[in-house]
Design an enzyme around this catalytic site. Structure first.
Site, PDB file in Angstrom:
ATOM      1  N   LEU A 255       0.798  -1.224   0.000  1.00  0.00           N
ATOM      2  CA  LEU A 255       0.000   0.000   0.000  1.00  0.00           C
ATOM      3  C   LEU A 255       0.833   1.278   0.000  1.00  0.00           C
ATOM      4  CD1 LEU A 255      -2.840  -1.165   2.403  1.00  0.00           C
ATOM      5  CD2 LEU A 255      -2.763  -1.248  -0.099  1.00  0.00           C
TER       6      LEU A 255
ATOM      7  N   GLU B  54      10.202   4.259   3.274  1.00  0.00           N
ATOM      8  CA  GLU B  54      11.383   4.185   2.420  1.00  0.00           C
ATOM      9  C   GLU B  54      12.656   4.185   3.267  1.00  0.00           C
ATOM     10  OE1 GLU B  54       8.018   5.004  -0.050  1.00  0.00           O
ATOM     11  OE2 GLU B  54       8.628   5.896   1.853  1.00  0.00           O
TER      12      GLU B  54
ATOM     13  N   ASP C 113      24.297 -10.859   4.411  1.00  0.00           N
ATOM     14  CA  ASP C 113      24.586 -11.644   3.206  1.00  0.00           C
ATOM     15  C   ASP C 113      26.068 -11.615   2.873  1.00  0.00           C
ATOM     16  OD1 ASP C 113      23.902 -13.154   0.789  1.00  0.00           O
ATOM     17  OD2 ASP C 113      24.468 -11.298  -0.239  1.00  0.00           O
TER      18      ASP C 113
END
Length: 159
Positions: free
Chosen positions: A74, A113, A127
């Site tokens: 959304l 954001e 990672d």
């Protein structure tokens, strides 16, 4: 309090922002990755086979902020004018502290954001370093500050 992302029947819906005024909107968010001392040292010395951990995590965070509306259903697609991701190595806590900043002139905020940028930067640190340390932990993901819009200026206490 009424949630803005629910219609009158309770179904999820995207908020209509067409009539909201354009204002400068800014947000800062944080995340933290804790790890072994040797992993933090490898990051500091740029000694990982995959390359520069913090440079890669910075780019990943910036890209994530730009893709936020693709990830969170959304969220509105936004024309960001600035995204920055910064790191501080905390040797006492064996941690990488991450701070993301987003800015735009628009009709809706950039909190999600900034949070997405900080989160994906943290995931990228993991990672890049997982071959050295499978015990890393992400915590402290939070909004630090936001400004602009109807609700005004927010600053997290005790940061």
């Amino acid at each position: 309090m009424t949630l803005t992302h629910c219609d009158s029947s309770g179904a999820a819906s995207m908020v209509d922002i067409a009539d909201k005024p354009v204002t400068t909107r800014e947000a800062r968010a944080a995340a933290r990755v804790t790890m072994s001392a040797s992993t933090l040292q490898a990051i500091e010395e740029n000694g990982l086979k995959k390359g520069d951990v913090l440079a890669t995590a910075r780019i990943a965070g910036i890209q994530a902020a730009k893709k936020c509306s693709d990830l969170i259903p959304l969220c509105h697609p936004l024309a960001l004018s600035k995204v920055a991701v910064e790191f501080a190595l905390d040797k006492n806590a064996n941690a990488v502290n991450i701070e993301a900043y987003c800015k735009l002139a628009g009709r809706t905020g950039v909190e999600m954001e900034a949070l997405t940028a900080a989160s994906v930067a943290a995931l990228t640190v993991i990672d890049m370093c997982k071959a050295l340390d499978m015990g890393m932990v992400i915590d402290g993901v939070c909004l630090l500050e936001k400004s602009g819009g109807r609700r005004g200026h927010y600053v997290r206490e005790n940061t």
